[in-house]
Design an enzyme around this catalytic site. Structure first.
Site, PDB file in Angstrom:
ATOM      1  N   HIS A  88     -46.409  11.414  72.914  1.00 40.24           N
ATOM      2  CA  HIS A  88     -45.966  11.481  74.309  1.00 40.24           C
ATOM      3  C   HIS A  88     -46.327  12.849  74.880  1.00 40.24           C
ATOM      4  O   HIS A  88     -45.802  13.865  74.442  1.00 40.24           O
ATOM      5  CB  HIS A  88     -44.457  11.286  74.419  1.00 40.24           C
ATOM      6  N   SER A 105     -43.175  12.160  69.449  1.00 35.24           N
ATOM      7  CA  SER A 105     -42.869  12.658  70.789  1.00 35.24           C
ATOM      8  C   SER A 105     -42.451  14.125  70.695  1.00 35.24           C
ATOM      9  O   SER A 105     -43.217  14.945  70.203  1.00 35.24           O
ATOM     10  CB  SER A 105     -41.782  11.788  71.440  1.00 35.24           C
ATOM     11  N   THR A 106     -41.234  14.460  71.133  1.00 30.96           N
ATOM     12  CA  THR A 106     -40.800  15.858  71.135  1.00 30.96           C
ATOM     13  C   THR A 106     -40.879  16.452  69.732  1.00 30.96           C
ATOM     14  O   THR A 106     -40.350  15.898  68.783  1.00 30.96           O
ATOM     15  CB  THR A 106     -39.348  15.957  71.653  1.00 30.96           C
ATOM     16  N   MET A 132     -37.523  11.830  70.888  1.00 27.92           N
ATOM     17  CA  MET A 132     -36.319  11.303  71.534  1.00 27.92           C
ATOM     18  C   MET A 132     -36.498   9.820  71.834  1.00 27.92           C
ATOM     19  O   MET A 132     -37.591   9.370  72.148  1.00 27.92           O
ATOM     20  CB  MET A 132     -36.080  12.079  72.835  1.00 27.92           C
ATOM     21  N   ASP A 138     -38.924   4.631  71.159  1.00 25.73           N
ATOM     22  CA  ASP A 138     -40.286   4.099  71.267  1.00 25.73           C
ATOM     23  C   ASP A 138     -40.883   3.934  69.871  1.00 25.73           C
ATOM     24  O   ASP A 138     -40.783   4.820  69.028  1.00 25.73           O
ATOM     25  CB  ASP A 138     -41.153   5.061  72.101  1.00 25.73           C
TER      26      ASP A 138
END
Length: 361
Positions: A204, A177-178, A297, A300
């Site tokens: 993401h 993600s991030t 973050m 998931d």
């Protein structure tokens, strides 16, 4: 608790005011200044010393990309980009992630977005997250990328050994993600062209940006990288990235693996979701799985990892805290005690190769 000091950079006076007004409403955030272009931003950063910068991309005199590169060289700071959703905007956003931006928020309707209030909460959330980001991870990546670019690719001599006919096939599944676009670049560029597994990825990212990410990675890697398509057959030596706003499900069909795009509700706020991908891969009985969770973050991927491990034949790799820009997703996975390898970003490709059957020559 001290407030997060933010510098707002945008060439539009209207946008600077809108962003400043809604950030100032948040009790954790203080806007300490604004800048009208990249050159102005660099001067304001020196004098105001913000904790986080929001950066427009298209600006006169010095654009956001040029300013971002300079910031990361001279005064490394968490930067959140505000970008348009055009093809060029998406490409510039992916470049910004490569240059070191922590995250981005798409403007709803172009450079002057009268409806910016639609993404108000996104911008606030990402500023708060950026203020906690591990910039050491970004700087360590820059160092390892510089070393890699000055030499032949570290793993370019790795070959995939031929496996016995009765040996199970393999699949690599990655969740991030991030901070993920840059992490994916670091990992995928080190994988050998003939790696004996398809690689399925959830990053993401909103709709419209994953295609640009895949195209950039494809231009840099020995393996092929593409945004996956519905009902596409998955092949060895190809990395498939879930499109923004669609869950990526892998299904078995005879001797083949087929991608299925699913538009059921988001899982834990995400579509695509790492959990959904991992859960689908857990159902593949004839495959050994290598699951990788990197910077991001939240949690998931953790539920999906548990399902993969319950079905057996899974090796799990998590990025270590030292290099993760945001340690949430790897930390959650590691807490399950189901992770086999906890390694810094530069060691993840080697761990993947170890489990897929590659060996150094």
């Amino acid at each position: 608790m001290s407030k997060i000091k933010v510098l707002v950079v945008d060439d539009s006076a209207f946008m600077r005011k809108v962003i400043t007004d809604f950030l100032s409403e948040h009790p954790q955030i203080e806007v300490i200044g604004t800048a009208r272009n990249g050159k102005d931003a660099l001067e304001k950063i020196q004098s105001l010393k913000p904790d986080v910068v929001t950066m427009d991309v298209e600006m006169p005199i010095m654009n956001g990309l040029e300013a971002l590169k300079q910031i990361m060289e001279d005064h490394p700071l968490p930067v959140v980009m505000l970008s348009s959703t055009t093809k060029e905007g998406a490409e510039n956003t992916i470049l910004a992630m490569h240059y070191g931006a922590v995250d981005f928020v798409p403007k709803p309707s172009g450079n002057i977005s009268l409806d910016l209030y639609k993404v108000k909460e996104q911008i606030i959330d990402k500023i708060i997250l950026a203020s906690r980001a591990n910039l050491r991870g970004i700087k360590q990546r820059e160092k390892s990328e510089t070393i890699a670019s000055s030499q032949q690719r570290p793993y370019s001599k790795i070959e995939v050994r031929l496996l016995p006919k009765d040996h199970k096939k393999k699949i690599v599944c990655i969740g991030t993600s991030t901070g993920g676009p840059r992490a994916l670049q670091q990992v995928l560029t080190q994988l050998p062209k003939h790696i004996a597994a398809p690689i399925v990825i959830v990053q993401h990212m909103p709709k419209g940006f994953t295609k640009s990410l895949a195209q950039r990675l494809d231009s840099l890697c020995d393996i092929s990288v593409k945004e996956v398509e519905h009902q596409e057959e998955l092949k060895q030596g190809v990395a498939y990235i879930a499109p923004g706003d669609a869950h990526f499900i892998v299904e078995s069909s005879g001797k083949s693996l087929i991608a299925h795009l699913d538009y059921s509700p988001p899982r834990n706020g995400h579509r695509p979701s790492v959990d959904v991908l991992f859960e689908s891969v857990s159902k593949l009985s004839d495959y050994e799985k290598i699951a990788v969770i990197m910077t991001g973050m939240g949690s998931d991927g953790t539920i999906g990892l548990k399902q993969l491990k319950e079905k057996g034949d899974t090796k799990a790799i998590a990025e270590s805290e030292d290099t993760a820009v945001v340690f949430g997703m790897p930390k959650s996975a590691i807490a399950t005690n189901l992770v086999d390898d906890i390694v810094p970003l530069e060691g993840i490709a080697e761990a993947i190769i170890k489990y897929t059957g590659g060996q150094g020559v």
